[in-house]
Design an enzyme around this catalytic site. Structure first.
Site, PDB file in Angstrom:
ATOM      1  N   ARG A 234       0.843  -1.205   0.000  1.00 41.87           N
ATOM      2  CA  ARG A 234       0.000   0.000   0.000  1.00 41.87           C
ATOM      3  C   ARG A 234       0.870   1.243   0.000  1.00 41.87           C
ATOM      4  O   ARG A 234       1.627   1.481   0.943  1.00 41.87           O
ATOM      5  CB  ARG A 234      -0.888   0.038   1.261  1.00 41.87           C
ATOM      6  N   GLU A 236       0.467   4.172   0.868  1.00 38.10           N
ATOM      7  CA  GLU A 236      -0.215   5.201   1.655  1.00 38.10           C
ATOM      8  C   GLU A 236       0.838   5.920   2.487  1.00 38.10           C
ATOM      9  O   GLU A 236       1.598   5.265   3.187  1.00 38.10           O
ATOM     10  CB  GLU A 236      -1.194   4.557   2.652  1.00 38.10           C
ATOM     11  N   ARG A 242      -0.500   2.104  13.037  1.00 38.71           N
ATOM     12  CA  ARG A 242      -1.140   0.892  12.533  1.00 38.71           C
ATOM     13  C   ARG A 242      -1.079   0.714  11.018  1.00 38.71           C
ATOM     14  O   ARG A 242      -1.732  -0.154  10.462  1.00 38.71           O
ATOM     15  CB  ARG A 242      -2.592   0.857  12.997  1.00 38.71           C
ATOM     16  N   HIS A 243      -0.288   1.537  10.346  1.00 40.58           N
ATOM     17  CA  HIS A 243      -0.146   1.395   8.892  1.00 40.58           C
ATOM     18  C   HIS A 243       1.267   0.995   8.502  1.00 40.58           C
ATOM     19  O   HIS A 243       2.239   1.595   8.960  1.00 40.58           O
ATOM     20  CB  HIS A 243      -0.493   2.709   8.179  1.00 40.58           C
ATOM     21  N   GLU A 388      -9.691  -1.655  13.446  1.00 38.83           N
ATOM     22  CA  GLU A 388     -10.097  -2.566  12.373  1.00 38.83           C
ATOM     23  C   GLU A 388      -9.020  -3.618  12.079  1.00 38.83           C
ATOM     24  O   GLU A 388      -7.864  -3.303  11.895  1.00 38.83           O
ATOM     25  CB  GLU A 388     -10.348  -1.726  11.115  1.00 38.83           C
ATOM     26  N   SER A 391     -11.712  -6.428   6.839  1.00 39.53           N
ATOM     27  CA  SER A 391     -12.709  -5.779   6.008  1.00 39.53           C
ATOM     28  C   SER A 391     -13.194  -6.847   5.032  1.00 39.53           C
ATOM     29  O   SER A 391     -12.382  -7.603   4.503  1.00 39.53           O
ATOM     30  CB  SER A 391     -12.009  -4.656   5.244  1.00 39.53           C
ATOM     31  N   ARG A 439      -1.718  -6.458  12.366  1.00 34.11           N
ATOM     32  CA  ARG A 439      -2.699  -5.775  13.238  1.00 34.11           C
ATOM     33  C   ARG A 439      -3.273  -6.730  14.263  1.00 34.11           C
ATOM     34  O   ARG A 439      -3.445  -6.371  15.427  1.00 34.11           O
ATOM     35  CB  ARG A 439      -3.824  -5.170  12.404  1.00 34.11           C
TER      36      ARG A 439
HETATM   37  P1  AMO Z   1      -8.670  -3.474   3.358  1.00 36.81           P
HETATM   38  O1  AMO Z   1      -8.059  -2.477   2.448  1.00 36.81           O
HETATM   39  O2  AMO Z   1      -9.591  -2.966   4.423  1.00 36.81           O
HETATM   40  O3  AMO Z   1      -9.532  -4.535   2.523  1.00 36.81           O
HETATM   41  O4  AMO Z   1      -7.538  -4.350   4.027  1.00 36.81           O
HETATM   42  C1  AMO Z   1      -7.844  -5.473   4.801  1.00 36.81           C
HETATM   43  C2  AMO Z   1      -7.147  -5.427   6.136  1.00 36.81           C
HETATM   44  O5  AMO Z   1      -5.775  -5.252   5.971  1.00 36.81           O
HETATM   45  C3  AMO Z   1      -5.228  -4.497   7.040  1.00 36.81           C
HETATM   46  N1  AMO Z   1      -4.575  -3.300   6.524  1.00 36.81           N
HETATM   47  C4  AMO Z   1      -3.353  -2.875   6.880  1.00 36.81           C
HETATM   48  N2  AMO Z   1      -2.442  -3.347   7.745  1.00 36.81           N
HETATM   49  C5  AMO Z   1      -1.289  -2.689   7.864  1.00 36.81           C
HETATM   50  N3  AMO Z   1      -0.959  -1.590   7.169  1.00 36.81           N
HETATM   51  C6  AMO Z   1      -1.839  -1.066   6.265  1.00 36.81           C
HETATM   52  N4  AMO Z   1      -1.480   0.007   5.560  1.00 36.81           N
HETATM   53  C7  AMO Z   1      -3.097  -1.711   6.102  1.00 36.81           C
HETATM   54  N5  AMO Z   1      -4.166  -1.472   5.315  1.00 36.81           N
HETATM   55  C8  AMO Z   1      -5.045  -2.450   5.584  1.00 36.81           C
HETATM   56  C9  AMO Z   1      -6.368  -4.163   7.969  1.00 36.81           C
HETATM   57  C10 AMO Z   1      -7.553  -4.277   7.051  1.00 36.81           C
HETATM   58  O6  AMO Z   1      -8.708  -4.599   7.787  1.00 36.81           O
HETATM   59  N6  AMO Z   1      -9.814  -6.424  -0.543  1.00 36.81           N
HETATM   60  C11 AMO Z   1     -10.227  -6.002   0.781  1.00 36.81           C
HETATM   61  C12 AMO Z   1     -10.560  -7.210   1.651  1.00 36.81           C
HETATM   62  C13 AMO Z   1     -11.770  -7.953   1.227  1.00 36.81           C
HETATM   63  O7  AMO Z   1     -12.813  -7.315   0.992  1.00 36.81           O
HETATM   64  O8  AMO Z   1     -11.681  -9.186   1.137  1.00 36.81           O
HETATM   65  C14 AMO Z   1      -9.131  -5.188   1.407  1.00 36.81           C
HETATM   66  O9  AMO Z   1      -7.976  -5.222   1.008  1.00 36.81           O
HETATM   67  O10 AMO Z   1      -6.391  -5.159   8.985  1.00 36.81           O
HETATM   68  P1  ATP Z   2      -8.807   0.388   5.128  1.00 33.61           P
HETATM   69  O1  ATP Z   2      -7.639   0.826   4.331  1.00 33.61           O
HETATM   70  O2  ATP Z   2      -9.257  -0.967   4.896  1.00 33.61           O
HETATM   71  O3  ATP Z   2      -9.940   1.359   5.205  1.00 33.61           O
HETATM   72  P2  ATP Z   2      -7.435   1.159   7.417  1.00 33.61           P
HETATM   73  O4  ATP Z   2      -7.696   0.758   8.800  1.00 33.61           O
HETATM   74  O5  ATP Z   2      -6.050   1.200   6.926  1.00 33.61           O
HETATM   75  O6  ATP Z   2      -8.269   0.194   6.567  1.00 33.61           O
HETATM   76  P3  ATP Z   2      -7.810   3.665   6.162  1.00 33.61           P
HETATM   77  O7  ATP Z   2      -9.053   3.841   5.376  1.00 33.61           O
HETATM   78  O8  ATP Z   2      -6.513   3.555   5.484  1.00 33.61           O
HETATM   79  O9  ATP Z   2      -8.100   2.512   7.194  1.00 33.61           O
HETATM   80  O10 ATP Z   2      -7.741   4.828   7.145  1.00 33.61           O
HETATM   81  C1  ATP Z   2      -8.635   4.786   8.220  1.00 33.61           C
HETATM   82  C2  ATP Z   2      -8.342   5.882   9.133  1.00 33.61           C
HETATM   83  O11 ATP Z   2      -6.942   6.032   9.322  1.00 33.61           O
HETATM   84  C3  ATP Z   2      -8.899   7.166   8.629  1.00 33.61           C
HETATM   85  O12 ATP Z   2      -9.966   7.515   9.464  1.00 33.61           O
HETATM   86  C4  ATP Z   2      -7.779   8.153   8.736  1.00 33.61           C
HETATM   87  O13 ATP Z   2      -8.173   9.220   9.559  1.00 33.61           O
HETATM   88  C5  ATP Z   2      -6.673   7.397   9.457  1.00 33.61           C
HETATM   89  N1  ATP Z   2      -5.405   7.716   8.844  1.00 33.61           N
HETATM   90  C6  ATP Z   2      -4.922   7.301   7.675  1.00 33.61           C
HETATM   91  N2  ATP Z   2      -3.729   7.827   7.429  1.00 33.61           N
HETATM   92  C7  ATP Z   2      -3.443   8.612   8.484  1.00 33.61           C
HETATM   93  C8  ATP Z   2      -2.348   9.445   8.842  1.00 33.61           C
HETATM   94  N3  ATP Z   2      -1.261   9.598   8.057  1.00 33.61           N
HETATM   95  N4  ATP Z   2      -2.398  10.077  10.024  1.00 33.61           N
HETATM   96  C9  ATP Z   2      -3.448   9.936  10.829  1.00 33.61           C
HETATM   97  N5  ATP Z   2      -4.509   9.182  10.543  1.00 33.61           N
HETATM   98  C10 ATP Z   2      -4.510   8.538   9.399  1.00 33.61           C
END
Ligand code: AMO
Ligand code: ATP
Length: 465
Positions: A234, A236, A242-243, A388, A391, A439
């Site tokens: 990703r 991002e 948590r990312h 989370e 998803s 996570r």
């Molecule tokens: P999503 O984008 O929500 O869904 O990702 C699924 C799960 O992956 C984890 N996750 C992460 N963990 C660490 N770093 C990140 N940047 C990050 N982004 C996501 C979270 C999240 O719940 N295709 C869909 C899944 C589906 O519908 O089957 C998907 O990728 O735990």
């Molecule tokens: P998914 O990607 O499946 O939605 P996720 O838990 O990674 O799962 P994101 O949608 O990436 O969720 O982001 C969720 C939340 O994380 C958002 O509400 C956003 O506010 C927060 N977030 C993302 N990037 C940042 C950042 N750089 N700083 C603070 N908060 C962040």
């Protein structure tokens, strides 16, 4: 000469001659004639003693041994000797090894960046002079190999392995097969915004943001129930606790017979099996981690009561009742997710819950709308301690509708021809979910930062080591 494992030794071996290869955890010289070495193999330590004797051990040898750096690997030949009193600093505490011969197998070229003792102190207890770990996370990650040697990290990664193992075991037992999908893609698999582009001969390719398309195509190919454990990329720029930019996805996809709740329930059964498996088979590792990261025990609901499952609307209502303004709750942001976690914990005494029926506009193009209310969707997120971890959803299996939804979300159907073809050739109703392994591990143990749950974490600021 027989090699011995420290963990197998005890006072019963009194008098045995043993050959041990181990690291020097710490050493302590006493005068010029004696040095104590604390030897370590994995989690186990034993005290060894090298002492000047008339014919075999010289003063020079003791001096040399006392100068060996902590973490050096040595081979010792010695005699197991019953200790009159328990040795506090060793896990095998009723013996001492009296060394006759000592060889250096691997020394250190540099000084250690920090001592394992320092790195092993509590990170969450109130700061007490000399007891709180002063080794910063960044320093640990820069020197990850040394950091990973602590008992805590050895336990964390054994638990990471256990989660994957329990995931596999559960799904294998439920008729799933493991697949391996390509990580090099011609187009984005989720949204175009967070995809890494890499050079691909004269053109370019993208790193898979999830196995989403491939696992759905496997369903169109009649595999019926599939899962994958693999890297997810990703792009991002999220510098949060948590990312990661690369994480391990635990993904699954399955055919739906009648209702998407079949998928949600299977996922729920799977999580509970993982939680139970960890608690039952890995209590020792959980306890080891708990000494460095004190956490309230992770709680979930078992039995008739079932897992707490709120609709998105019910979750919003809970937050509104708690004083959050409804205007900002079109989506539930990270802060409010955590708040919801605390509310749920106080009200229902669980750290694990599900939110079902998200508004369709918050979900990816492949999500099935709710047939009763097309503004909602047959989709869910799972949470641990208010964050989370999964998803998932029922997917659209009608090719015309799917292409329509793609366009509505700004995705060009032509860029995903291979994927759409699967549906044009007929695809059964199906659904699934994706989990972030790091996570789950972070939240189960309350490590507070996802980097601690990743062997060599990758984030926007870290590509090394
Ligand atoms: P999503 O984008 O929500 O869904 O990702 C699924 C799960 O992956 C984890 N996750 C992460 N963990 C660490 N770093 C990140 N940047 C990050 N982004 C996501 C979270 C999240 O719940 N295709 C869909 C899944 C589906 O519908 O089957 C998907 O990728 O735990
Ligand atoms: P998914 O990607 O499946 O939605 P996720 O838990 O990674 O799962 P994101 O949608 O990436 O969720 O982001 C969720 C939340 O994380 C958002 O509400 C956003 O506010 C927060 N977030 C993302 N990037 C940042 C950042 N750089 N700083 C603070 N908060 C962040």
């Amino acid at each position: 000469r027989k090699r011995a494992d420290i963990s197998t030794l005890s006072a019963q071996n009194d008098g045995d001659h043993v050959l041990i290869r181990a690291r020097i955890q710490t050493s302590r010289a006493q005068g010029s004639k004696m040095v104590f070495l604390n030897l370590r193999q994995r989690q186990d330590t034993v005290q060894a003693l090298l002492q000047v004797t008339d014919n075999t051990v010289s003063k020079q040898m003791v001096k040399w041994a006392a100068g060996l750096q902590d973490e050096s690997i040595v081979l010792v030949f010695g005699t197991v000797t019953k200790s009159p009193e328990p040795i506090k600093s060793a896990t095998v505490d009723d013996i001492e090894i009296h060394i006759g011969e000592l060889w250096l197998i691997a020394g250190l070229e540099d000084r250690l960046p920090f001592s394992l003792d320092d790195a092993s102190r509590s990170e969450t207890a109130p700061e007490i002079e000399g007891q709180f770990s002063r080794v910063l996370l960044d320093t640990r990650l820069n020197n990850r190999i040394v950091d990973l040697r602590t008992q805590t990290n050895q336990a964390i990664f054994k638990l990471q392995h256990a989660i994957g193992d329990l995931f596999r075991e559960y799904l294998n037992g439920n008729g799933f097969i493991e697949i391996h999908s390509p990580k090099l893609q011609g187009a984005a698999t989720e949204s175009g915004a967070s995809v890494f582009k890499v050079g691909y001969f004269k053109g370019s390719a993208f790193l898979a943001q999830s196995p989403q398309l491939a696992k759905q195509m496997a369903i169109a190919a009649d595999f019926e129930r599939v899962y994958e454990i693999g890297p997810v990329f990703r792009a991002e720029d999220s510098n949060t606790h948590r990312h990661l930019t690369e994480f391990i996805g635990l993904d699954l996809e399955m055919v739906i017979e009648e209702h998407y709740h079949e998928v949600r329930e299977l996922l729920d059964g799977m999580f509970k099996t993982i939680f139970r498996g960890l608690r039952e088979k890995y209590a020792k590792e959980i306890a080891v981690v708990g000494r460095q990261f004190e956490a309230e025990e992770f709680k979930w609901r078992e039995g008739e009561e079932g897992t707490l499952t709120l609709t998105f609307k019910q979750a919003v209502d809970l937050l509104v009742e708690d004083g959050v303004s409804r205007e900002i709750l079109d989506d539930i942001n990270t802060e409010n997710e955590r708040r919801l976690g605390r509310l749920v914990k106080a009200k229902y005494d669980t750290d694990y819950f599900i939110i079902d029926k998200f508004p369709l506009e918050l979900r990816p193009f492949y999500t099935m709308p709710d047939p009763e209310d097309p503004t909602l969707s047959n989709s869910y997120d799972f949470f641990m301690r208010g964050e989370e971890i999964l998803s998932g959803a029922q997917r659209i299996h009608d090719p015309v509708f799917l292409a329509e939804q793609m366009r509505a979300k700004g995705v060009d159907p032509d860029s995903m021809k291979g994927y759409l073809d699967g549906f044009r050739m007929g695809c059964p109703p199906h659904g699934g979910g994706g989990i972030g392994l790091e996570r789950v591990l972070m939240l189960f143990l309350k490590l507070n930062n996802i980097r601690r749950a990743s062997l060599f974490p990758r984030d926007p600021k870290r590509l090394e080591p």
